[in-house]
Design an enzyme around this catalytic site. Structure first.
Site, PDB file in Angstrom:
ATOM      1  N   ARG A 261       0.862  -1.174   0.000  1.00 30.26           N
ATOM      2  CA  ARG A 261       0.000   0.000   0.000  1.00 30.26           C
ATOM      3  C   ARG A 261       0.900   1.225   0.000  1.00 30.26           C
ATOM      4  NH1 ARG A 261      -4.214   3.174  -1.093  1.00 30.26           N
ATOM      5  NH2 ARG A 261      -4.591   4.740   0.491  1.00 30.26           N
TER       6      ARG A 261
ATOM      7  N   ARG B 249       1.111  15.432  -5.242  1.00 32.29           N
ATOM      8  CA  ARG B 249       1.951  14.346  -4.734  1.00 32.29           C
ATOM      9  C   ARG B 249       2.946  13.830  -5.767  1.00 32.29           C
ATOM     10  NH1 ARG B 249      -2.748  10.588  -2.376  1.00 32.29           N
ATOM     11  NH2 ARG B 249      -3.658  11.298  -4.335  1.00 32.29           N
TER      12      ARG B 249
ATOM     13  N   ASP C 116      -3.661  17.609  -7.430  1.00 31.82           N
ATOM     14  CA  ASP C 116      -2.861  16.625  -6.691  1.00 31.82           C
ATOM     15  C   ASP C 116      -1.390  16.975  -6.891  1.00 31.82           C
ATOM     16  OD1 ASP C 116      -1.691  14.379  -5.513  1.00 31.82           O
ATOM     17  OD2 ASP C 116      -3.114  12.984  -6.422  1.00 31.82           O
TER      18      ASP C 116
END
EC number: 3.5.4.25
Length: 187
Positions: A45, A123, A121
């Site tokens: 994950r 990231r 976003d």
């Protein structure tokens, strides 16, 4: 990429006996939480920090529930969580709170970020491959709903995508709808 790597430590938790290791990338300190055996194709994950969801139990998102889902599966099956320190889609906690205030006024999560001068976003996942290479992992089963996470790994083969389906609530139903319809999340 200049990365400092900590020692491995034990992390007894409500999810079982796990291990942790930190990867320092400049001022960001990422964490890997794992349970051995990792296996040849570990369950992984990639989770971006969400203080409000992960620690405070916010109902505005599904982040904390996704993290808990991953911890439960990693604990029982082995694998790892790569916990990236990029709060609020990497706009930081201060700006995230301001984005929350805009969401209280009716903006969706993307519009709120744009109002603050950010992309939807911000990231980055470059450090993920460095971390996986450190563990000598080149194939994974990825726990995600985010297609961006699947496409960012150039040197890692994703053998299987495991969806994380979290029931919505009346506080995050619009948030999840935006993630699905505007960001392409596989919900």
């Amino acid at each position: 990429m200049n990365i400092k790597i900590s020692n491995i430590a034990n992390l007894p938790s409500k999810f079982g006996n796990l291990k942790i290791q930190s990867f320092q990338e400049g001022i960001k300190e990422h964490l890997v939480i794992f349970k051995e055996p990792l296996g040849q194709i570990p369950l992984v994950r990639i989770h971006s920090e969400c203080l409000t969801g992960d620690a405070l139990g916010s109902l505005k998102c599904d982040c904390g529930e996704q993290l808990e889902f991953a911890l439960q599966n990693i604990s029982s099956l082995g694998g790892m969580i790569i916990y990236l320190r990029q709060e609020g889609r990497n706009i930081g906690l201060f700006n995230k709170v301001n984005a929350y205030a805009l969401q209280d006024q009716g903006f969706d999560t993307i519009e709120a970020n744009h109002q603050l001068g950010f992309k939807s976003d911000e990231r980055s996942y470059e450090v993920v491959e460095t971390i996986l290479e450190h563990f000598k992992i080149d194939k994974i089963r990825l726990l995600t709903n985010n297609p961006k996470k699947m496409s960012c790994l150039k040197n890692i083969m994703i053998i299987e995508r495991w969806p994380i389906i979290i029931p919505s609530n009346n506080h995050n139903v619009d948030y999840l709808k935006t993630k699905k319809e505007m960001m392409g999340h596989l919900l």
